[in-house]
Motif scaffolding. Structure first.
Motif, short mmCIF file in Angstrom:
data_model
loop_
_atom_site.label_atom_id
_atom_site.label_comp_id
_atom_site.label_asym_id
_atom_site.label_seq_id
_atom_site.Cartn_x
_atom_site.Cartn_y
_atom_site.Cartn_z
N ALA A 16 -42.95 30.41 40.57
CA ALA A 16 -42.38 31.76 40.69
C ALA A 16 -42.49 32.55 39.40
CB ALA A 16 -40.91 31.66 41.12
N GLY A 17 -42.65 31.85 38.26
CA GLY A 17 -42.79 32.56 36.99
C GLY A 17 -41.66 32.33 36.01
N LYS A 18 -40.91 31.23 36.16
CA LYS A 18 -39.78 30.99 35.27
C LYS A 18 -40.23 30.79 33.82
CE LYS A 18 -38.32 27.48 37.76
NZ LYS A 18 -39.26 27.54 38.88
N THR A 19 -41.23 29.94 33.63
CA THR A 19 -41.74 29.71 32.28
C THR A 19 -42.38 30.97 31.71
OG1 THR A 19 -42.10 27.36 32.80
CG2 THR A 19 -43.27 28.25 30.89
N THR A 20 -43.03 31.75 32.56
CA THR A 20 -43.61 33.03 32.11
C THR A 20 -42.52 33.97 31.61
OG1 THR A 20 -45.43 32.81 33.68
CG2 THR A 20 -44.98 35.02 32.83
N LEU A 21 -41.38 33.98 32.30
CA LEU A 21 -40.25 34.82 31.85
C LEU A 21 -39.79 34.39 30.46
CD1 LEU A 21 -38.14 36.99 32.36
CD2 LEU A 21 -36.75 35.28 33.55
N PHE A 22 -39.73 33.10 30.21
CA PHE A 22 -39.36 32.61 28.88
C PHE A 22 -40.35 33.12 27.83
CE2 PHE A 22 -36.43 28.65 29.28
CZ PHE A 22 -35.48 29.45 29.88
N ARG A 23 -41.64 33.09 28.16
CA ARG A 23 -42.65 33.54 27.20
C ARG A 23 -42.50 35.04 26.93
NH1 ARG A 23 -48.54 31.68 28.62
NH2 ARG A 23 -48.79 32.34 26.45
N LEU A 24 -42.10 35.79 27.93
CA LEU A 24 -41.85 37.22 27.73
C LEU A 24 -40.65 37.44 26.81
CD1 LEU A 24 -42.39 38.48 31.39
CD2 LEU A 24 -43.76 39.14 29.40
N ILE A 25 -39.59 36.66 27.00
CA ILE A 25 -38.40 36.78 26.15
C ILE A 25 -38.74 36.45 24.71
CG2 ILE A 25 -36.09 35.87 25.70
CD1 ILE A 25 -35.79 35.45 28.73
N ARG A 26 -39.59 35.42 24.53
CA ARG A 26 -39.97 35.03 23.16
C ARG A 26 -41.00 35.98 22.55
NH1 ARG A 26 -39.80 29.45 25.24
NH2 ARG A 26 -42.02 29.61 25.72
N GLY A 27 -41.52 36.91 23.33
CA GLY A 27 -42.49 37.85 22.81
C GLY A 27 -43.90 37.31 22.77
N GLU A 28 -44.16 36.19 23.46
CA GLU A 28 -45.51 35.61 23.49
C GLU A 28 -46.41 36.35 24.48
OE1 GLU A 28 -44.86 31.55 24.43
OE2 GLU A 28 -43.73 31.12 22.61
N LEU A 29 -45.80 37.05 25.45
CA LEU A 29 -46.53 37.87 26.40
C LEU A 29 -45.94 39.27 26.38
CD1 LEU A 29 -46.70 35.44 29.47
CD2 LEU A 29 -48.53 35.92 27.85
N ALA A 190 -23.41 30.96 35.58
CA ALA A 190 -24.10 31.88 36.48
C ALA A 190 -25.50 31.35 36.75
CB ALA A 190 -24.18 33.28 35.86
N ILE A 191 -26.06 31.77 37.88
CA ILE A 191 -27.41 31.38 38.27
C ILE A 191 -28.27 32.64 38.36
CG2 ILE A 191 -28.85 30.38 40.08
CD1 ILE A 191 -27.21 28.30 38.65
N LEU A 192 -29.40 32.63 37.65
CA LEU A 192 -30.37 33.72 37.72
C LEU A 192 -31.52 33.24 38.60
CD1 LEU A 192 -31.00 36.57 36.61
CD2 LEU A 192 -32.22 35.46 34.72
N HIS A 193 -31.66 33.86 39.78
CA HIS A 193 -32.64 33.41 40.76
C HIS A 193 -33.88 34.28 40.69
CE1 HIS A 193 -34.06 32.94 45.13
NE2 HIS A 193 -34.31 31.80 44.50
N LEU A 194 -35.03 33.65 40.51
CA LEU A 194 -36.32 34.35 40.45
C LEU A 194 -37.13 34.00 41.69
CD1 LEU A 194 -38.48 36.03 39.00
CD2 LEU A 194 -39.13 33.96 37.73
N GLU A 195 -37.43 35.02 42.47
CA GLU A 195 -38.23 34.82 43.68
C GLU A 195 -38.92 36.13 44.02
OE1 GLU A 195 -37.65 32.45 47.84
OE2 GLU A 195 -36.11 33.93 47.35
N ALA A 196 -40.21 36.04 44.36
CA ALA A 196 -41.00 37.22 44.73
C ALA A 196 -40.91 38.30 43.65
CB ALA A 196 -40.54 37.77 46.08
N ARG A 197 -40.96 37.84 42.39
CA ARG A 197 -40.95 38.73 41.21
C ARG A 197 -39.66 39.53 41.07
NH1 ARG A 197 -47.15 41.19 40.88
NH2 ARG A 197 -48.21 39.17 41.01
N GLN A 198 -38.60 39.07 41.72
CA GLN A 198 -37.30 39.72 41.64
C GLN A 198 -36.28 38.76 41.04
OE1 GLN A 198 -36.44 42.97 42.54
NE2 GLN A 198 -38.64 43.32 42.89
#
Length: 600
Positions: A16-29, A190-198
């Protein structure tokens, strides 16, 4: 919006992109649109890779992870400017630098490294263990935003429980990707749910999230169904009367009503995650019996005095701290380690399936799952082998994909399939849930529940253990014995570091036992060394204070033209005095510990 200091679990389907979201937070993407806002000067930390296989000890590797402290400590040894020395010492006191070694040691201990292991070089440990060292380093550095991606994958049950507790006390923001239901229920709010880019934020732990989401999906599905019924009703009117002049306007009106409707999409059902274990034939009990057994590696005996019995309907979870011998017992039962002494009897027709994490790493990366099965079953038609793969959630596309391109969960499924190919009477699973998402773990529980063979289970996933195991064995101090309490009692014992409740007779015996021995000479020498170090620190800061006091006694400093300079010197004096007070407090604490040890 995640408030500062909150603990959040990031969940969603694999891919779904969970690891990609981490890379965005770290500024790698970089983002294609929108923005991610972080607190100004926030330090972001996470475990990107394992600690290097260097000659540096574990404790020094972890201490070096706090780069600010390491730099200040190095500067404190070389600085010559009195003002800068005062600033360095004050900052070191602010970040509690003098207790750093104790904090680092406590984190390493919680993750499974005893005092002796902490002094060994990183190169002595395998990749999985160095991942623990890297995790210890980032926990010690305490970044303002801590990003953890499946941190329990390389921990055992004890380490996972320790991490749960540590994260609840962590002083800053935590976002953790995890499929560990226990951690998501106990360590986050809390739970942050990532699905369908939402992204959708749900308050509460995973169980609350699952209930809330199920309720929302049910409401959404009902609304979609009603809308479809309404559309069908309107369309039927249009179809019946569009050709009639007297009804044409009404038909057009209804077409416009259909067009204006905001379509409610029914939620898609998640793809069913499945495991299909073949059922073995029944054997007479016991299928395995051990009498006075001992096993280990070469001349090193790890387990001894083993008197155990396993029947085909047993579901046994192996408990015990890391290094006590759970995997050793698993290998003995799987006939992958020899019996050094004693006697083991097995049913003559016994088939054993064995799964361990290292087997996933031993798959042929350049071959497809279908080719793996064809090597084991060369005479079986490919169609039947594909059906077996589908029974483990590896559909047509994955069946022909090189293993090196499969996800960690897909590789684990293939290894589980290979382990159960012969319909084993006893299935030994050593950490089977690593890389499996929550839906796959639930499917594994269902498959094990329906499976008619014996199950020997080692896992850090307490949710899995609680649903599958009906017997508990504790592996401790070179022996294996039944654990008569339940998993929750075992968890509480680990968290409180207390032993199980003793009988009145045992309590009286404990009260009559000799008092604890005096601290060893080495321990006292270490306390004396710490007290001397604290004293030297106080003396060094006192020298700076005296120099500043002399400067402030200079009458020229108080001339009107130098009022600004006076403010600067007064500020520096105040900073040095604050540092002196903290250093004196640490010295007093060290002296109290030394006195208590010497008078014990």
């Amino acid at each position: 919006m995640i408030p500062a200091g909150h603990k959040v679990g990031l969940v969603g389907p694999n891919g779904a992109g969970k690891t990609t979201l981490f890379r965005l937070i770290r500024g790698e993407l970089t983002l294609d649109g929108g923005e991610i806002t972080l607190p100004e000067r926030a330090r972001i930390g996470g475990v990107a890779q394992e600690a290097p296989a260097s000659d540096v000890s574990l404790i020094e590797t972890v201490l070096a992870a706090d780069t600010e402290r390491a730099a200040l400590m190095a500067e404190a040894e070389t600085a010559t400017d009195g003002h800068r020395i005062a600033e360095v010492q004050t900052r070191l006191a602010d970040i509690d630098a003098w207790s750093a070694e104790g904090r680092a040691a406590a984190i390493l201990k919680g993750l499974g490294f005893d005092e002796a292991a902490q002094k060994r070089p990183c190169s002595d440990f395998s990749g999985g263990w160095r991942m623990r060292v890297a995790l210890a380093g980032v926990l010690f550095a305490q970044p303002d935003v801590l990003l953890l991606d499946e941190p329990t994958n390389y921990l055992d049950l004890e380490g996972a429980l320790w991490l749960e507790t540590y994260l609840t006390r962590y002083p800053h923001t935590v976002i953790v990707i995890s499929h560990d239901r226990g951690l998501l229920n106990r360590a986050v709010g809390a739970i942050l749910h990532l699905e369908a880019r939402q992204l959708t934020l749900y308050q509460g732990g995973y169980d609350t999230f699952a209930r809330t989401r199920a309720e929302r999906r049910a409401v959404q599905a009902a609304a979609a169904k009603k809308q479809e019924e309404r559309k069908a009703h309107l369309q039927s009117f249009v179809d019946r009367f569009r050709a009639k002049a007297s009804k044409a306007k009404q038909a057009q009106a209804r077409l416009k009503m259909i067009a204006r409707m905001d379509t409610i999409t029914a939620p898609e059902d998640a793809a069913k995650r499945v495991f299909t274990f073949p059922q073995p034939d029944q054997l007479s009990p016991p299928i395995v019996a051990l009498e006075g057994g001992a096993t280990g590696y070469g001349d090193h005996v790890v387990l001894k005095k083993l008197d155990l019995r396993i029947d085909q309907d047993d579901r046994i979870a192996l408990l015990g701290r890391n290094g006590q011998g759970k995997s050793t017992l698993s290998k003995l039962l799987a006939d992958r380690l020899p019996l050094i002494e004693g006697r083991m009897t097995r049913s003559s027709k016994l088939r054993i399936g064995y799964f361990a994490q290292h087997q996933v790493d031993e798959l042929h990366l350049d071959e497809s799952p279908l080719q793996h099965l064809q090597r084991e079953r060369p005479d079986t038609p490919p169609a039947k082998l594909r059906a077996r793969l589908a029974g483990f959630g590896l559909m047509a596309e994955q069946a022909d994909t090189e293993v090196g391109r499969l996800s960690g969960g897909q590789k684990a499924r293939l290894s589980l399939l290979l382990a159960t190919l012969d319909a084993p009477h006893m299935l030994i699973l050593d950490e089977p849930t690593n890389h499996l998402d929550i839906e796959s773990r639930e499917a594994l529980v269902e498959a094990l529940t329906e499976y008619s063979g014996a199950v020997i289970l080692v896992s850090h996933d307490m949710h899995l253990l609680s649903l599958v195991a009906d017997r508990l064995w504790l592996v401790k101090d070179g022996s294996v014995r039944p654990y008569d309490d339940d998993l929750e009692a075992y968890r509480n014992m680990l968290l409180t570091q207390e032993k199980p409740a003793k009988s009145e007779k045992q309590e009286k015996a404990r009260a009559a036992a000799p008092k604890p021995a005096k601290p060893s000479r080495d321990a006292i020498l270490a306390l004396r060394a710490e007290a001397r170090k604290c004293e030297a620190r106080v003396e060094k800061i006192e020298e700076m204070r005296a120099k500043l006091a002399t400067k402030l006694a200079d009458p020229a400093l108080y001339e009107d033209t130098r009022a600004g300079e006076l403010d600067t010197w007064n500020k520096k004096y105040a900073e040095v005095m604050e540092g002196l007070h903290r250093a004196e407090a640490l010295w007093e604490a060290a002296l109290e510990k030394l006195e208590a040890a010497e008078t014990a």
